[in-house]
Design a protein around this motif. Sequence first.
Motif, PDB file in Angstrom:
ATOM      1  N   LEU A 178       0.801  -1.218   0.000  1.00 17.91           N
ATOM      2  CA  LEU A 178       0.000   0.000   0.000  1.00 17.91           C
ATOM      3  C   LEU A 178       0.836   1.271   0.000  1.00 17.91           C
ATOM      4  CD1 LEU A 178      -2.657  -0.995   2.714  1.00 17.91           C
ATOM      5  CD2 LEU A 178      -2.671  -1.517   0.263  1.00 17.91           C
ATOM      6  N   GLN A 179       2.157   1.105   0.009  1.00 21.43           N
ATOM      7  CA  GLN A 179       3.036   2.272   0.120  1.00 21.43           C
ATOM      8  C   GLN A 179       3.049   3.113  -1.151  1.00 21.43           C
ATOM      9  OE1 GLN A 179       4.148   2.931   3.237  1.00 21.43           O
ATOM     10  NE2 GLN A 179       2.912   1.088   3.593  1.00 21.43           N
ATOM     11  N   GLU A 180       2.729   2.498  -2.279  1.00 24.53           N
ATOM     12  CA  GLU A 180       2.644   3.227  -3.533  1.00 24.53           C
ATOM     13  C   GLU A 180       1.178   3.329  -3.955  1.00 24.53           C
ATOM     14  OE1 GLU A 180       5.084   1.331  -6.394  1.00 24.53           O
ATOM     15  OE2 GLU A 180       6.964   1.690  -5.295  1.00 24.53           O
ATOM     16  N   PRO A 181       0.819   4.305  -4.781  1.00 24.27           N
ATOM     17  CA  PRO A 181      -0.585   4.491  -5.181  1.00 24.27           C
ATOM     18  C   PRO A 181      -1.192   3.218  -5.763  1.00 24.27           C
ATOM     19  CG  PRO A 181       0.740   6.357  -5.870  1.00 24.27           C
ATOM     20  CD  PRO A 181       1.715   5.324  -5.371  1.00 24.27           C
ATOM     21  N   VAL A 185      -7.828  -2.967  -3.361  1.00 23.18           N
ATOM     22  CA  VAL A 185      -7.351  -4.232  -2.815  1.00 23.18           C
ATOM     23  C   VAL A 185      -8.473  -5.252  -2.976  1.00 23.18           C
ATOM     24  CG1 VAL A 185      -6.501  -5.462  -0.794  1.00 23.18           C
ATOM     25  CG2 VAL A 185      -5.898  -3.055  -1.124  1.00 23.18           C
ATOM     26  N   LEU A 186      -8.181  -6.340  -3.683  1.00 24.44           N
ATOM     27  CA  LEU A 186      -9.161  -7.399  -3.881  1.00 24.44           C
ATOM     28  C   LEU A 186      -8.841  -8.560  -2.940  1.00 24.44           C
ATOM     29  CD1 LEU A 186     -11.530  -8.675  -5.445  1.00 24.44           C
ATOM     30  CD2 LEU A 186      -9.838  -9.541  -7.089  1.00 24.44           C
ATOM     31  N   PHE A 187      -9.755  -8.872  -2.039  1.00 24.76           N
ATOM     32  CA  PHE A 187      -9.618 -10.024  -1.145  1.00 24.76           C
ATOM     33  C   PHE A 187     -10.279 -11.209  -1.841  1.00 24.76           C
ATOM     34  CE2 PHE A 187      -9.125  -6.410   1.583  1.00 24.76           C
ATOM     35  CZ  PHE A 187      -8.306  -6.817   2.628  1.00 24.76           C
ATOM     36  N   SER A 188      -9.468 -12.122  -2.366  1.00 25.30           N
ATOM     37  CA  SER A 188      -9.982 -13.268  -3.105  1.00 25.30           C
ATOM     38  C   SER A 188      -9.934 -14.513  -2.221  1.00 25.30           C
ATOM     39  CB  SER A 188      -9.159 -13.501  -4.375  1.00 25.30           C
ATOM     40  OG  SER A 188      -9.605 -14.667  -5.053  1.00 25.30           O
ATOM     41  N   TYR A 189     -11.102 -15.053  -1.918  1.00 28.42           N
ATOM     42  CA  TYR A 189     -11.209 -16.245  -1.069  1.00 28.42           C
ATOM     43  C   TYR A 189     -11.565 -17.456  -1.918  1.00 28.42           C
ATOM     44  CZ  TYR A 189     -11.379 -12.991   2.877  1.00 28.42           C
ATOM     45  OH  TYR A 189     -11.080 -12.011   3.792  1.00 28.42           O
ATOM     46  N   TYR A 247     -11.534  -1.407  -1.370  1.00 29.10           N
ATOM     47  CA  TYR A 247     -11.364  -2.863  -1.328  1.00 29.10           C
ATOM     48  C   TYR A 247     -12.666  -3.555  -1.714  1.00 29.10           C
ATOM     49  CZ  TYR A 247     -13.807  -2.899   3.198  1.00 29.10           C
ATOM     50  OH  TYR A 247     -14.739  -2.756   4.206  1.00 29.10           O
ATOM     51  N   SER A 248     -12.535  -4.822  -2.105  1.00 29.06           N
ATOM     52  CA  SER A 248     -13.702  -5.636  -2.457  1.00 29.06           C
ATOM     53  C   SER A 248     -13.384  -7.097  -2.170  1.00 29.06           C
ATOM     54  CB  SER A 248     -14.076  -5.438  -3.928  1.00 29.06           C
ATOM     55  OG  SER A 248     -13.006  -5.799  -4.773  1.00 29.06           O
ATOM     56  N   VAL A 249     -14.405  -7.940  -2.250  1.00 28.85           N
ATOM     57  CA  VAL A 249     -14.279  -9.372  -1.957  1.00 28.85           C
ATOM     58  C   VAL A 249     -14.754 -10.171  -3.168  1.00 28.85           C
ATOM     59  CG1 VAL A 249     -15.138 -11.272  -0.520  1.00 28.85           C
ATOM     60  CG2 VAL A 249     -14.578  -9.067   0.525  1.00 28.85           C
ATOM     61  N   GLY A 273      -9.846  -5.032 -15.062  1.00 26.36           N
ATOM     62  CA  GLY A 273      -8.935  -4.791 -16.174  1.00 26.36           C
ATOM     63  C   GLY A 273      -9.560  -3.889 -17.225  1.00 26.36           C
ATOM     64  N   LYS A 274     -10.821  -4.156 -17.550  1.00 24.69           N
ATOM     65  CA  LYS A 274     -11.520  -3.340 -18.541  1.00 24.69           C
ATOM     66  C   LYS A 274     -11.674  -1.893 -18.101  1.00 24.69           C
ATOM     67  CE  LYS A 274     -14.191  -7.043 -20.731  1.00 24.69           C
ATOM     68  NZ  LYS A 274     -15.550  -7.605 -20.948  1.00 24.69           N
ATOM     69  N   SER A 275     -11.682  -1.669 -16.795  1.00 27.02           N
ATOM     70  CA  SER A 275     -11.801  -0.297 -16.294  1.00 27.02           C
ATOM     71  C   SER A 275     -10.481   0.463 -16.397  1.00 27.02           C
ATOM     72  CB  SER A 275     -12.266  -0.306 -14.839  1.00 27.02           C
ATOM     73  OG  SER A 275     -11.227  -0.739 -13.969  1.00 27.02           O
ATOM     74  N   GLY A 276      -9.400  -0.271 -16.789  1.00 31.64           N
ATOM     75  CA  GLY A 276      -8.098   0.366 -16.970  1.00 31.64           C
ATOM     76  C   GLY A 276      -7.367   0.663 -15.680  1.00 31.64           C
ATOM     77  N   MET A 277      -7.574  -0.139 -14.656  1.00 39.60           N
ATOM     78  CA  MET A 277      -6.908   0.090 -13.371  1.00 39.60           C
ATOM     79  C   MET A 277      -5.394   0.146 -13.541  1.00 39.60           C
ATOM     80  SD  MET A 277      -8.709  -1.957 -10.269  1.00 39.60           S
ATOM     81  CE  MET A 277     -10.342  -1.493  -9.671  1.00 39.60           C
ATOM     82  N   GLU A 278      -4.783   1.112 -12.888  1.00 41.21           N
ATOM     83  CA  GLU A 278      -3.331   1.246 -12.926  1.00 41.21           C
ATOM     84  C   GLU A 278      -2.655   0.218 -12.032  1.00 41.21           C
ATOM     85  OE1 GLU A 278      -1.370   3.217 -14.722  1.00 41.21           O
ATOM     86  OE2 GLU A 278      -3.067   4.053 -15.814  1.00 41.21           O
ATOM     87  N   LYS A 279      -3.229   0.002 -10.819  1.00 43.51           N
ATOM     88  CA  LYS A 279      -2.631  -0.972  -9.909  1.00 43.51           C
ATOM     89  C   LYS A 279      -3.707  -1.639  -9.061  1.00 43.51           C
ATOM     90  CE  LYS A 279       0.752  -1.770  -6.234  1.00 43.51           C
ATOM     91  NZ  LYS A 279       1.773  -1.201  -5.331  1.00 43.51           N
ATOM     92  N   LEU A 280      -3.753  -2.961  -9.142  1.00 44.08           N
ATOM     93  CA  LEU A 280      -4.662  -3.772  -8.339  1.00 44.08           C
ATOM     94  C   LEU A 280      -3.822  -4.638  -7.410  1.00 44.08           C
ATOM     95  CD1 LEU A 280      -7.484  -4.973  -7.687  1.00 44.08           C
ATOM     96  CD2 LEU A 280      -7.051  -6.637  -9.522  1.00 44.08           C
ATOM     97  N   ILE A 281      -4.193  -4.658  -6.139  1.00 43.51           N
ATOM     98  CA  ILE A 281      -3.534  -5.523  -5.157  1.00 43.51           C
ATOM     99  C   ILE A 281      -4.475  -6.679  -4.844  1.00 43.51           C
ATOM    100  CG2 ILE A 281      -2.632  -5.662  -2.800  1.00 43.51           C
ATOM    101  CD1 ILE A 281      -2.099  -2.596  -3.035  1.00 43.51           C
ATOM    102  N   VAL A 282      -3.968  -7.905  -4.883  1.00 42.28           N
ATOM    103  CA  VAL A 282      -4.785  -9.082  -4.594  1.00 42.28           C
ATOM    104  C   VAL A 282      -4.188  -9.824  -3.409  1.00 42.28           C
ATOM    105  CG1 VAL A 282      -5.790 -11.219  -5.472  1.00 42.28           C
ATOM    106  CG2 VAL A 282      -5.372  -9.314  -7.036  1.00 42.28           C
TER     107      VAL A 282
END
Length: 338
Positions: A178-181, A185-189, A247-249, A273-282
């Motif tokens: 989270l230190q960079e923009p 955050v996607l919590f994948s269970y 964040y999302s689940v 991905g289609k929304s053009g996200m620059e950075k996604l954390i999973v």
Amino acid sequence: MKTAALLVNLGSPDSTEVKDVKKYLDEFLMDKRVIDYPFLFRALLVRGIILNTRPKKSAEAYKSIWWDEGSPLIVLTKRLQKKVQNGTSLPVEIAMRYGNPSIASSLKKLMERNSDLKKVYVLPLYPHYAMSSFETVVEKVKEEAAVICPGVELDFQDPFYNDEDYINILAESIRPSLQEPFNKVLFSYHGVPERHILKGDVTGCHCLKTENCCSTPSPAHAQCYRHQCFETTRLVAEKLGLTTDQYSVSFQSRLGRDPWLTPFTDATLEEYGKSGMEKLIVVCPAFVSDCLETLEEIQVEGAEEFIAAGGKSIDVVDCLNDRDDWSALLSKWIEERA
């Protein structure tokens, strides 16, 4: 020592050979708590269809993530065992619910190491309650212990999805990302069929049947995987100071055509991905050790889906694996149960 500890993880094939993968999948998928159909129908599905088509593809997937030392999940669990053992005076063994080392062999080893053994503290390495993970470990240990060590007390660690120390450690494992923009955050269970949630509902009328069932207090939550996943997410998000739009689940690894928990991770990755996200954390909190589902399904396939759909960068957080703070917490729990 009169008390010993047994860490139980999911398991892995003995090798990436198709025959070993087929053997592993047979043991895994024939578990009545994984595919909870009547035996004959389960056997027809697994041995008549799945094992004739899936092992080769699964073997290729395992090959793509296999380490020189062997299965990542097995190697990481052995590393964890070593650190946990260094933090406690009690004997610590590991076992796998499926594959090797088996629960039976590890119980025998504990008996051989401790002739005066009175209690085994069993830690299923699953933070959340599910019949296909936590419950099947508990029942298998009981079954094997009744034959191997019938006079020994079994003391099971409860699901620790909301344990404050665990939440702190999980949050700290995510914090460096989270230190960079970042966008989200996607919590994948790991996913489960909806029928598993309904079967675990002790009230018979709450889970998936009432509005906002996971956030409405109920006795059903003690065995509700969905609620516990959302609660872990909420607690970690609070610890990290994440807002609800950060964040999302989602739920991954579905099998078959029956209704499973949604939203699905693969569809979510494509959407982001289609929304053009620059950075996604999973992050994958259902697993404490990196395995096929995290290393191949998310870090390889998931990342490819996200990038192919238009996403720019994806950061998959390592599982807790053999982190010093995680192993220290397990050692602490063991000492407290001595």
